[in-house]
Design a protein around this motif. Structure first.
Motif, PDB file in Angstrom:
ATOM      1  N   ASP A 120       0.832  -1.207   0.000  1.00  0.00           N
ATOM      2  CA  ASP A 120       0.000   0.000   0.000  1.00  0.00           C
ATOM      3  C   ASP A 120       0.863   1.252   0.000  1.00  0.00           C
ATOM      4  N   ARG A 121       1.922   1.251   0.805  1.00  0.00           N
ATOM      5  CA  ARG A 121       2.811   2.416   0.834  1.00  0.00           C
ATOM      6  C   ARG A 121       3.450   2.642  -0.530  1.00  0.00           C
ATOM      7  N   GLU A 122       3.856   1.566  -1.199  1.00  0.00           N
ATOM      8  CA  GLU A 122       4.510   1.693  -2.506  1.00  0.00           C
ATOM      9  C   GLU A 122       3.551   2.280  -3.536  1.00  0.00           C
ATOM     10  N   VAL A 123       2.312   1.817  -3.558  1.00  0.00           N
ATOM     11  CA  VAL A 123       1.319   2.332  -4.500  1.00  0.00           C
ATOM     12  C   VAL A 123       1.118   3.829  -4.277  1.00  0.00           C
ATOM     13  N   LEU A 124       0.964   4.235  -3.023  1.00  0.00           N
ATOM     14  CA  LEU A 124       0.752   5.647  -2.710  1.00  0.00           C
ATOM     15  C   LEU A 124       1.991   6.485  -3.039  1.00  0.00           C
ATOM     16  N   ARG A 125       3.163   5.945  -2.802  1.00  0.00           N
ATOM     17  CA  ARG A 125       4.398   6.680  -3.105  1.00  0.00           C
ATOM     18  C   ARG A 125       4.593   6.874  -4.607  1.00  0.00           C
ATOM     19  N   LEU A 126       4.262   5.850  -5.399  1.00  0.00           N
ATOM     20  CA  LEU A 126       4.435   5.975  -6.850  1.00  0.00           C
ATOM     21  C   LEU A 126       3.596   7.127  -7.406  1.00  0.00           C
ATOM     22  N   VAL A 127       2.399   7.290  -6.856  1.00  0.00           N
ATOM     23  CA  VAL A 127       1.521   8.357  -7.336  1.00  0.00           C
ATOM     24  C   VAL A 127       1.862   9.693  -6.675  1.00  0.00           C
ATOM     25  N   GLY A 128       2.074   9.675  -5.364  1.00  0.00           N
ATOM     26  CA  GLY A 128       2.278  10.922  -4.633  1.00  0.00           C
ATOM     27  C   GLY A 128       3.682  11.469  -4.721  1.00  0.00           C
ATOM     28  N   TRP A 129       4.669  10.626  -4.598  1.00  0.00           N
ATOM     29  CA  TRP A 129       6.058  11.096  -4.567  1.00  0.00           C
ATOM     30  C   TRP A 129       6.704  11.068  -5.936  1.00  0.00           C
ATOM     31  N   GLU A 130       6.503   9.978  -6.661  1.00  0.00           N
ATOM     32  CA  GLU A 130       7.139   9.845  -7.976  1.00  0.00           C
ATOM     33  C   GLU A 130       6.334  10.519  -9.076  1.00  0.00           C
ATOM     34  N   ARG A 145      -5.127   0.711 -10.571  1.00  0.00           N
ATOM     35  CA  ARG A 145      -6.161   1.640 -10.091  1.00  0.00           C
ATOM     36  C   ARG A 145      -6.929   1.052  -8.916  1.00  0.00           C
ATOM     37  N   VAL A 146      -7.195  -0.247  -8.965  1.00  0.00           N
ATOM     38  CA  VAL A 146      -7.870  -0.903  -7.844  1.00  0.00           C
ATOM     39  C   VAL A 146      -6.969  -0.850  -6.603  1.00  0.00           C
ATOM     40  N   ARG A 147      -5.691  -1.167  -6.773  1.00  0.00           N
ATOM     41  CA  ARG A 147      -4.750  -1.119  -5.644  1.00  0.00           C
ATOM     42  C   ARG A 147      -4.667   0.286  -5.060  1.00  0.00           C
ATOM     43  N   LEU A 148      -4.617   1.280  -5.937  1.00  0.00           N
ATOM     44  CA  LEU A 148      -4.532   2.666  -5.472  1.00  0.00           C
ATOM     45  C   LEU A 148      -5.793   3.051  -4.698  1.00  0.00           C
ATOM     46  N   HIS A 149      -6.949   2.701  -5.234  1.00  0.00           N
ATOM     47  CA  HIS A 149      -8.211   3.011  -4.558  1.00  0.00           C
ATOM     48  C   HIS A 149      -8.243   2.378  -3.169  1.00  0.00           C
ATOM     49  N   ARG A 150      -7.864   1.128  -3.087  1.00  0.00           N
ATOM     50  CA  ARG A 150      -7.873   0.429  -1.794  1.00  0.00           C
ATOM     51  C   ARG A 150      -6.838   1.008  -0.834  1.00  0.00           C
ATOM     52  N   ALA A 151      -5.654   1.345  -1.347  1.00  0.00           N
ATOM     53  CA  ALA A 151      -4.619   1.922  -0.485  1.00  0.00           C
ATOM     54  C   ALA A 151      -5.072   3.274   0.054  1.00  0.00           C
ATOM     55  N   ARG A 152      -5.722   4.063  -0.785  1.00  0.00           N
ATOM     56  CA  ARG A 152      -6.222   5.357  -0.325  1.00  0.00           C
ATOM     57  C   ARG A 152      -7.289   5.183   0.745  1.00  0.00           C
ATOM     58  N   ARG A 153      -8.170   4.207   0.559  1.00  0.00           N
ATOM     59  CA  ARG A 153      -9.198   3.951   1.580  1.00  0.00           C
ATOM     60  C   ARG A 153      -8.560   3.519   2.890  1.00  0.00           C
ATOM     61  N   ARG A 154      -7.556   2.661   2.823  1.00  0.00           N
ATOM     62  CA  ARG A 154      -6.892   2.217   4.057  1.00  0.00           C
ATOM     63  C   ARG A 154      -6.150   3.367   4.729  1.00  0.00           C
ATOM     64  N   LEU A 155      -5.520   4.236   3.932  1.00  0.00           N
ATOM     65  CA  LEU A 155      -4.843   5.398   4.520  1.00  0.00           C
ATOM     66  C   LEU A 155      -5.865   6.313   5.180  1.00  0.00           C
ATOM     67  N   GLU A 156      -6.973   6.542   4.512  1.00  0.00           N
ATOM     68  CA  GLU A 156      -8.026   7.376   5.090  1.00  0.00           C
ATOM     69  C   GLU A 156      -8.513   6.788   6.410  1.00  0.00           C
ATOM     70  N   ALA A 157      -8.676   5.479   6.445  1.00  0.00           N
ATOM     71  CA  ALA A 157      -9.109   4.827   7.684  1.00  0.00           C
ATOM     72  C   ALA A 157      -8.056   4.988   8.780  1.00  0.00           C
ATOM     73  N   GLN A 158      -6.787   4.891   8.421  1.00  0.00           N
ATOM     74  CA  GLN A 158      -5.715   5.066   9.401  1.00  0.00           C
ATOM     75  C   GLN A 158      -5.700   6.496   9.930  1.00  0.00           C
ATOM     76  N   LEU A 159      -5.966   7.448   9.075  1.00  0.00           N
ATOM     77  CA  LEU A 159      -5.996   8.844   9.511  1.00  0.00           C
ATOM     78  C   LEU A 159      -7.216   9.133  10.381  1.00  0.00           C
ATOM     79  N   ARG A 160      -8.315   8.477  10.073  1.00  0.00           N
ATOM     80  CA  ARG A 160      -9.561   8.676  10.815  1.00  0.00           C
ATOM     81  C   ARG A 160      -9.520   7.979  12.166  1.00  0.00           C
TER      82      ARG A 160
END
Length: 185
Positions: free
Chosen positions: A111-121, A140-155
């Motif tokens: 999940d971190r790698e998917v988010l980093r590829l889009v956000g950092w790279e 796109r499915v992996r990114l969507h799921r990773a974003r949902r999990r990050l949102e849940a972690q932040l919440r």
């Protein structure tokens, strides 16, 4: 392709490939592009194509495009850093930054790698999918799921770290089977 055939291909076309690069970028980059083109040729050519010069220049075009994209990303990064230098310094340990860093740390490595590829790279879905070796749709499915999990972690704060205005999770607040104490005799 034998070493002799490759040597002949190199001797016949290196000048054309280098000239192609020199007409587009500085000399050092042109030499790097030419070298990369012949590395690609060595790896990919089982037999020389009918028109090797055209094929080599097509490879040079793609190698050069990759180099220019890399430079653009680097320029954007330098610009962001320069812009940040002009702003007041960010306070290290600000709650929002800590929360994000902690939330990212609690995610799985994929999940971190998917988010980093889009956000950092700053890769688009196609480029990021290529990096991960999956289809664009799968990425796109992996990114969507990773974003949902990050949102849940932040919440929701991490277990054992209650957030502002929240108590412990219900399961921790009330034991299912309270331990009864015996009265002393």
């Amino acid at each position: 392709m034998t070493e002799d055939e490759f040597g002949q291909l190199f001797a016949d076309h290196y000048g054309a490939v280098l000239g192609y690069g020199l007409r587009r970028v500085d000399a050092a980059t042109a030499h790097d592009v030419a070298a990369e083109v012949f590395v690609v040729a060595w790896r990919r050519l089982a037999a020389p194509p009918e028109h090797p010069r055209g094929w080599l220049l097509a490879v040079a075009r793609r190698v050069l495009a990759n180099e220019l994209r890399r430079r653009q990303r680097l320029d954007r990064l330098h610009q962001r850093l320069a812009d940040a230098q002009g702003d007041p310094p960010v306070v290290v340990g600000a709650p929002a930054d800590d929360r994000l860093a902690e939330a990212l740390a609690r995610l799985s490595a994929p999940d971190r790698e998917v988010l980093r590829l889009v956000g950092w790279e700053e890769l688009d879905a196609g480029e990021a999918a290529e990096v991960l070796g999956c289809s664009r749709a799968a990425f796109r499915v992996r990114l969507h799921r990773a974003r949902r999990r990050l949102e849940a972690q932040l919440r929701d704060p991490a277990p054992g770290a209650p957030g502002p205005g929240t108590g412990p999770p219900r399961a921790l607040a009330t034991p299912r089977h309270p331990v009864q104490q015996r009265s002393p005799r």
